[in-house]
Scaffold this active site. Structure first.
Site, PDB file in Angstrom:
ATOM      1  N   SER A  61       0.799  -1.224   0.000  1.00  0.00           N
ATOM      2  CA  SER A  61       0.000   0.000   0.000  1.00  0.00           C
ATOM      3  C   SER A  61       0.831   1.273   0.000  1.00  0.00           C
ATOM      4  O   SER A  61       0.314   2.346  -0.302  1.00  0.00           O
ATOM      5  CB  SER A  61      -0.939   0.007   1.210  1.00  0.00           C
ATOM      6  OG  SER A  61      -0.213   0.169   2.414  1.00  0.00           O
ATOM      7  N   LYS A 122       0.336   4.689   6.751  1.00  0.00           N
ATOM      8  CA  LYS A 122      -0.182   5.593   5.722  1.00  0.00           C
ATOM      9  C   LYS A 122       0.539   6.938   5.809  1.00  0.00           C
ATOM     10  O   LYS A 122       1.321   7.195   6.709  1.00  0.00           O
ATOM     11  CB  LYS A 122      -1.695   5.816   5.900  1.00  0.00           C
ATOM     12  CG  LYS A 122      -2.526   4.540   5.917  1.00  0.00           C
ATOM     13  CD  LYS A 122      -2.481   3.777   4.610  1.00  0.00           C
ATOM     14  CE  LYS A 122      -3.222   2.449   4.725  1.00  0.00           C
ATOM     15  NZ  LYS A 122      -2.985   1.580   3.539  1.00  0.00           N
TER      16      LYS A 122
END
Length: 294
Positions: A61, A122
């Site tokens: 990701s 993230k």
């Protein structure tokens, strides 16, 4: 003068301790060892909970900057401490932070999605009060388009941890190319984004996806908007919770720490029982990479 009387024997101390005394000594020594181990364990847990901890990248990701198999150091103190700071999240959800500081735009952070005890990694894109919108993959912050620059594709060596496609994501198979000496690479399309504060980073752009359009969304007070650098394969603030995403802006108390640098990276071929394989599986050139000003 001679005497036929026998002198009394002088009492002497026995050299051997009584059995009960031996047991007490052994018990005391064992307890000292146990206490020492307990103190060491508490010190490790305190360091892990309050100062820094290792983190393993389990997915793609955050490509291209972070690869599956990268090991990082995550510091706990830059944003203060909250219920997610202690090891293993042993405390239930609570509001607020102790000595809290809001992350900077562009920081890479560890986050615990609401309602879970799992850690994601993230990038901070939006801060409280920001208006966040995306149109056909173009990110807007407070109505201003984030500067984008198309770069030459990244050539990422294919290995067990970076297979460049899978049964769950077969589209990436089209990006496989053969390099020198027949080595296989993943030719990943890259776009560099530069945030309003000057922080820049590379993102993966494979084409249009359902997450390429959303908003505008205003980030509430004490919340942040988080996105993965792999824009077409990241369960971040754009993705609903029922799909495994963050479900929108995330409370700042769910931020567990800031990623600092890569310690080492493994290609997925090592075996835990074979130390030689650990060395053979090391990816060259990744150790020591800073994640603070990328």
């Amino acid at each position: 003068m001679l005497s036929d009387s026998v002198p009394e024997a002088t009492p002497t101390k026995s050299q051997a301790a009584p059995p009960d005394e031996k047991k007490d000594e052994k018990g005391s020594a064992l307890w000292r060892e146990v206490k020492g181990l307990i103190w060491v364990l508490l010190a490790v847990l305190a360091f892990h909970s309050l100062l820094a901890k290792p983190f393993y990248i389990p997915s793609e990701s955050m490509m291209p900057g972070l690869l599956t198999g990268d090991r990082l150091v995550v510091t706990k103190y830059p944003y203060g401490w909250s219920w997610v700071s202690p090891s293993f999240h042993v405390i239930g959800p609570m509001k607020g932070r102790v000595f809290g500081h809001m992350p900077e735009r562009g920081d890479i952070v560890i986050v615990t999605p609401p309602g879970t005890r799992t850690d994601y990694i993230k990038r901070v894109i939006g801060l409280p009060g920001d208006s966040i919108r995306m149109v056909d993959g173009q990110l807007f912050i407070n109505g201003v388009a984030v500067r984008r620059q198309v770069l030459a594709p990244d050539m990422i060596p294919i290995d067990a941890n970076s297979p460049c496609g899978s049964d769950h994501d077969p589209a990436l198979y089209d990006f496989r190319v053969t390099g020198p000496q027949g080595k296989m690479f993943c030719r990943v399309p890259v776009v560099r984004e530069t945030l309003p504060n000057g922080r820049s980073y590379e993102t993966v752009e494979l084409g249009r996806s359902s997450e390429d359009n959303f908003g505008p969304i205003t980030v509430p007070a004490d919340h942040v908007w988080l996105m993965g650098d792999n824009r077409d394969d990241s369960a971040d603030s754009r993705v609903p919770e029922w799909q495994g995403g963050l479900g929108g802006p995330v409370p700042w108390e769910n931020i567990g720490g800031r990623a600092e640098f890569i310690t080492f990276s493994l290609d997925g071929t090592s075996n835990w029982w074979n130390p030689v394989s650990w060395i053979e599986a090391l990816r060259s050139g990744r150790a020591g990479r800073s994640l603070r000003h990328s």
